[in-house]
Write a protein that holds these residues in place. Sequence first.
Motif, PDB file in Angstrom:
ATOM      1  N   LYS A 314      50.398 -24.001 -39.830  1.00 39.79           N
ATOM      2  CA  LYS A 314      51.067 -24.871 -40.808  1.00 39.79           C
ATOM      3  C   LYS A 314      50.119 -25.936 -41.331  1.00 39.79           C
ATOM      4  CE  LYS A 314      55.108 -27.834 -41.417  1.00 39.79           C
ATOM      5  NZ  LYS A 314      54.326 -28.930 -42.003  1.00 39.79           N
ATOM      6  N   ASP A 315      49.247 -26.424 -40.444  1.00 38.20           N
ATOM      7  CA  ASP A 315      48.297 -27.451 -40.864  1.00 38.20           C
ATOM      8  C   ASP A 315      47.376 -26.940 -41.962  1.00 38.20           C
ATOM      9  OD1 ASP A 315      49.372 -29.152 -39.046  1.00 38.20           O
ATOM     10  OD2 ASP A 315      47.852 -28.797 -37.501  1.00 38.20           O
ATOM     11  N   ASP A 318      49.224 -27.129 -45.245  1.00 38.76           N
ATOM     12  CA  ASP A 318      49.383 -28.526 -45.648  1.00 38.76           C
ATOM     13  C   ASP A 318      48.079 -29.094 -46.197  1.00 38.76           C
ATOM     14  OD1 ASP A 318      51.994 -28.391 -44.829  1.00 38.76           O
ATOM     15  OD2 ASP A 318      51.632 -29.314 -42.868  1.00 38.76           O
ATOM     16  N   LYS A 321      47.400 -27.746 -49.671  1.00 42.36           N
ATOM     17  CA  LYS A 321      48.217 -28.425 -50.692  1.00 42.36           C
ATOM     18  C   LYS A 321      47.614 -29.781 -51.045  1.00 42.36           C
ATOM     19  CE  LYS A 321      52.377 -26.167 -48.944  1.00 42.36           C
ATOM     20  NZ  LYS A 321      53.588 -26.349 -48.112  1.00 42.36           N
ATOM     21  N   LYS A 322      47.140 -30.480 -50.035  1.00 44.83           N
ATOM     22  CA  LYS A 322      46.494 -31.761 -50.316  1.00 44.83           C
ATOM     23  C   LYS A 322      45.225 -31.569 -51.141  1.00 44.83           C
ATOM     24  CE  LYS A 322      48.170 -33.949 -46.035  1.00 44.83           C
ATOM     25  NZ  LYS A 322      47.763 -34.556 -44.743  1.00 44.83           N
ATOM     26  N   ASP A 451      57.651 -26.637 -51.928  1.00 40.21           N
ATOM     27  CA  ASP A 451      56.425 -27.338 -51.535  1.00 40.21           C
ATOM     28  C   ASP A 451      55.286 -26.998 -52.501  1.00 40.21           C
ATOM     29  OD1 ASP A 451      57.543 -28.673 -49.472  1.00 40.21           O
ATOM     30  OD2 ASP A 451      56.908 -27.264 -47.929  1.00 40.21           O
TER      31      ASP A 451
END
Length: 1726
Positions: A314-315, A318, A321-322, A451
């Motif tokens: 998941k990291d 994330d 996306k950043k 997301d």
Amino acid sequence: MSDYRSSLMSSFRRIPPSAIPATLDCILASNTSSPSPLFSLLLDAFPTLSQELTITIGGFSDEQCNLIASYVGALSHLLKKPGLDVEALQNFVSRVFIPLTQKNYDRLIVDKAMASFLDVVMETNAWGVVEETVVPYFMKSVGLTMGTLENEQASEDSALTTSDSFSLFMACHILASILDASVKGNHASESTNGCDLHTFTGNLVWDICNVTLQMLSHSPEHRSCALAVFLPRIFESICNALEISVHGEKLILFRTSFFAKIWKCCKNLFIMGSSERRDAYSILSLYISYSSNGEVCENDSVSGDVTYYLRAEKDFWDEMKKGLVDKENIVRKQSLYILKSTAITCETKQKTSVSETTSNSHGLTKRERWANKEAKTLGIENLCDSVDSDSISQRKCGAFFLLYEMLEEYGTHLVEAAWNYQMNLLLHTSHPCDNPIKPVDPMETLEDMFDWLAVLWQRGLCHDNPQVRGLIMQSVFGIEWKNHGNYAKFVPRSFVLGPFMQGLNDPIHHKEFGLKGVYSSRTIEGASIFMQQYTACLSEGEQMPFMSNLASLVKNYSFGRAGLMSLAECVAAAAAAAGQNEVGLSDEDCTYNDKAALLDVFRFIIESSKQHFNPNYRRKVCGKILDATVSVMLSSDVPFETLVHFISSFPPDFLNYGGLLREKVQEWIRGYERKAFNGVKLMKKLNEYPISFVKHNHPTSDIVNYDDEDLETWELKAKRWAQTLFLIIQEEHQLDSQLQFIHTHGNDLCKTNVNGEWLPVKYMILILSIIEELHVMNKRKVVNASIIIKNFTESFTFILEELASYTKRTCSVFWSEECGDTNLPSSIKGRLGGLSQRRLPSSKTTAVLQAIISVKTLASITLYCAQFKEDKSFFSALDVLWQLSWKIISCPTSNSETKAEIYLGGYEALHFILKSLVLMPSSSALSLLTRPYNNSEVKPHIDYFVQIFLGNINNLIEAGYLTRARRAILIDWKWMCLESLLLVPQRGVYTQNCDYFFSDAVVKRIFSDLVDSLENAGEGSVLPMLRSVRLVLDFFAVSSCDGIDVQMMWHLVRSSWLLHISCNKRRVAPIAALLSSVLHDSVFCDMDMHEHNNIPGPLKWFVEKLVEEGTRSPRTIRLAALHLTGLWLSHPSAIKYYMKELKLLTLYGSVAFDEDFEAEVTENHDARTEVSILSSSSDPELTEVFINTELYARVSVAVMFNKLADMAHTIGSKNAVENSRASLQSGKLFLLELLQSVVSDTDLAKELYKKYSATHRRKVRAWQMICILSRFVDEEIVSQVMDHLHTALYRNNMPGVRQYMETFAIHVYLKFPLLVGEQLVPMVRKYDMRTQALSSYVFIAANVILHATKDTQSRHLDELLPPIVPLLTSHHHSLRGFTQLLVYQVLSKLLPSINSYAYGTLPLEKRCFMELKSYLEVNSDCARLRVSMEVHLDAFDPNKSITPAGIFSNRVDDIEFECAHVSLLERVIDFLNDVRKDLRYSMAQDAAQLKSEQIHMHDPESTSQLKEETTAKMQNDSSLDFQKKVVISKHEKQDSHFNDAYNSLLDVEKEDVLLDQSMRARNIAMGKLKAGRQQIILVASLVDRVPNLAGLARTCEVFKAASLVVDNVNILHDKQFQLISVTAEKWVPIIEVPVSNVKGFLEKKKQEGFSILGLEQTANSVALDQYVFPKKTVLVVGREKEGIPVELIHILDGCIEIPQLGVVRSLNVHVSGAIALWEYTRQQRA
């Protein structure tokens, strides 16, 4: 041996390295000796060689490089010989190789040495030596740079030393080179010393992997080396699993296990700084690139692909996306690359065919159909019937990546085209996640999908292109959230509270915001709907925290006007959604403190709106926050202090009696009574508040001290309490408790000492707050307020005597001789003091403040009681106040800082006394101020009072005891007191003996003091000083003294100007006060003030400065125009001195719209008062409409001259006659000044300018004013005026400018009828004149005929109609249609209908005109044009068109360009352009039908063929236009051959054969001229920059293009164009096609068989080098930034683009056009 060694080294200098092996073999063969002695000899030579080599600035010389390469090559060659063992190799490593790498030699030299050494190792399989010596050494060297090894450890178990410095990069490079060599040499199984090469490689990879992991977590230098050197080798080396030996244990190194450690390291880097984040993305990108190109690991038991491992993290998602929304472009690109590689890897394993469903395009607009087609070509299609999850997932990823890349790379029209399709694809293929286990697909569920959508939205909302930002914001609202159920809850909260709300603060989304007083936009409405739906989807426990976080954004971001309104709307919408579930109205949902915190944030939003003055805007913001408050909480849910603080944050006008929000706030507050707060009702709490407020909560033995900050805090609290009290009361008995409190405590004032249980100062602060509310109530004329006012008046009267006694006692501090303790508090020491920092001991500060508040309270109560009741106590209080005033100004000179500070407090108290006495309506106060000082003197009290006051306060200022800051405060009080004293005479009536109030000496003393102090005035002194100047000038105007002279006025204007330019805040009140004080009516009437001794006077100098500065300050120019025009109208004799200023005011224009101007005038009392004092406008209606626009300066001047024109014909008194004469002369003078400017000024006389440009605007402004001045034309100047007018009419000008020239000319000709025959008739007969000018003269002539008087109308008709008639057949279709329209208008008005009997008796010419009228009446084309223009023709009134109301009849909100009407000629041209296409098509069809009927064909096949040819020819014939004559344009291509059958259609006149022959001859001649030209037309109408157009013209001429199409051919006369084009425009045909006609031009060329291409980057664009150009091509180039508009892309046959390899995404339009033209030329030549 020494000589032998020197000889060898000398040879190495000359022999190339490639010849060394042969040379050494010859030496060994000749000596028949073993290689060992020679190797030892050379080995011993290295120290000497090392000393000889010195590095210069430019590096080693070629000879030195050759020497080193030859030397190392020789040793390496000898090591390959038999007889040299491992020890020799070790000696070479320790004595040559490592020392060589330790030196700062060039990398090339080291690489050559390394290659030679590794060649020896590979040939001799000496990997064991490398493993024992070289690898440990360099590994420990790298470790030393990281501090992981100590020097002793490094030298342990090794003969090597590291005393010399060593480069980190060099060590890494050597280890990487060894690894490369070992991988390449894996063909050998074991080395000579038994070391297996595979094991060596594995162990080396293991060691390098461990070192790399350490380096990645170390310094930037280490990470850089690891990224550049180690990681590429590692990823290449462990493509397959490697066996390694660690401490004798056999292990296998897998790729995935290593990458797991790399990923862990990257996660640590992500949370560090920006540079570390970049390195982490670089690491992932590097691995992905090798992973995608490498082979799959056969022995990997995990998955064979590390991407699966990443997809489960998941990291990872994330962080990606950043990265996609990172501010740095390189990070975004790396993230996209990683994401695409990772997301698609698994999906490409299985591909399934997808059947498409055809979308129904029925009902779509052309734009939408094009978007549909464009989207499909981009890869976005409708959803298929297949439910294959793999294909859907793949398509979702493809849609996401395509859309993201479009945001990054492509134009706005492409984003718009495909966006909706991608939204549907991403939304409709996702579903809520029912499985608690997170799916591997990152876009499987709605939560995940939103997301990723948030990433797209966030990237789009911060895009550089404003159109893209607007499109993305609308896409958020384009989702029908209500129809998608609870979809809104899946939108990430971080996006909603972050990028989304920040995006709403972008002005680009609110273009219509504020227009016509509407403070909303479609974006705000959409945001409100979305926020309500989003909040409704949250759980009840989440709604209140979300609202609190949403409202708290006002503290984190700086919101603009539209942004703050968006926030208020969103908060109200979220509260409305929460209120539907009664969230917040129940105590269980949130805590008491949470609601108090939320209300406090709401208060902050309301206070933030106060920075915007517009009351309508603030009312809407406050109303929305109030709606939100009512929705989520009761007034009983928050503490009392928080509640009153919230209520006090509303602007007073909204909550005062009659306020727009008062009733709603009352309803919410009174709901408090339905629910008790701790058993105490709100009214009871309000009644108990005064008692608790006045208590000081200190032991009675303590002395209570306070300062100005304490007073300010108490005043705020008391004001909030009073405002809430008067807001909630409904009946007068609710105030009984307050009245009792006033009686009880007021009666005990003198009985209370400083050690009492309550503070008198707090009691008086409460009294002042109540009086303030009572003043508002009385001012608003509140119904049933008389009882309340009466009750409070009685209470105040009751305590008045006691309060007066208390005031006298407390004021003794001002004249007391005892200073007491003079030690300053520690908080004051070292500071210079300020508004809240009196440089006094604490006890003295308390005593002074107590005295000031008591005086202020006594003065306020006395002023209040004077309005309703005067009794004994009132007069007693009045006497006390006057006695205190005398005592304060009579205090002796101070001798210390403490005494000076005390006196300063006394003057502060004096201000409140004088202010109340001046405002007091009682006659007793006036008699008190103006009675004689004593019985023996005639001087009034006030005159003597001013003398004493000025003398003592100036002495105190000059004494030097006060610090600079405190002295500035004393000066402020001085001028405020003086202003009040100067207002005293306005209370009475001016008599002839004005000295009854002030003597001349006192007035002049005041004036001198004012002038000397103006330039250094502080912010608080500006208004009082300027008002004092105005009052002094009033005294001079009615005084018996000489008044003010020129020299005194020079001092005043210079000081005033310095004051004006030093003001930091340009508020309305100071500007208006400056104008009314300096430009005083009493001095403006003196002509010496304008010009004295033939030089500009003081007022002329001041006005010139003011108007010049006003061009940069909209407020200054508007107020100056208002005041100056009023003064000029009152004194027309002064106008002649201000021609330059009048011209500036006339031509002034600013795009800035000062919306807060009107609000400040409305809300601010000082601003409203000062503006009302300015000279009033003669047309209040126009002033009200335009005062807040950039038009007002021009409007005010126009109104003034219109009134002066009326005055010019006034007959009356001598003064009226003089004003009449002055008015006429000033109008004539200014008219000639403007006419001279429009024909001679560089800017105003310019003929080549763009529509809506600055020049266009200035021309419109000038001619609007000239129309106003037309009433001043008389016999004296008419000849000069007409010369200028004809010059202007002949020149090129926009129709919007020409209409004012025509209006002016019509008025002059109507005023002077004889000029018609002398000037107008000859001008109309100049048929070779420019079409534009000829159209103007036709319009002028027609209106002169129509609007002439009956005496002259017949003569004008005879003179003007005959020369106009020939223009009915003009070859120019717009002039022809325009003339037909006007001629019919004249004939229909002046030529009556005649019956058939009388027709035969008419003269020939009259019958001709009758027939002409009949033809124009029945002709369908003329009728259509006439119907469209009839309203505009009838609306034209020459007399009204020269008045301000006629010219400025439209507001700026309605017509955006200078209030200019659309001219009749513009309307005609637009009409003709609109109908031309339809008429052409209809006429072509008719012609084809006539041809088919008249021509007899016998062969069916030839007949069909001839029909097709005829139809095509008719459609392509440019002569078939709306009433267009057969004129062959020199720039249009004509067919060189006419069909014989088609000629019969043209055979309608005798000259048909001659016409046909002439056309054939001309076509042949033109064909010869064009034969050498290529059939490519370059359309550059969208290009507006002169250098680019000139460059394109030059390029077209060089490549012999058929023609160049531009927007305006007048550009050819531009000097810059001619300089760049170098006469190219003379040799290449230039066609004028305005931007509005480009679409029709392209469609016409398409019908002629041309292929229409666009030079634009689109998804369908074909690379230029891959496109085959048709012979007949039209190439369209776009605007410099925006490219080709969407509406033109629709009709293109295709788009081409120039392949680009660099970072910049576009070329200059001239360069792009030149490249495309050359490619076309190259293909045609081939």
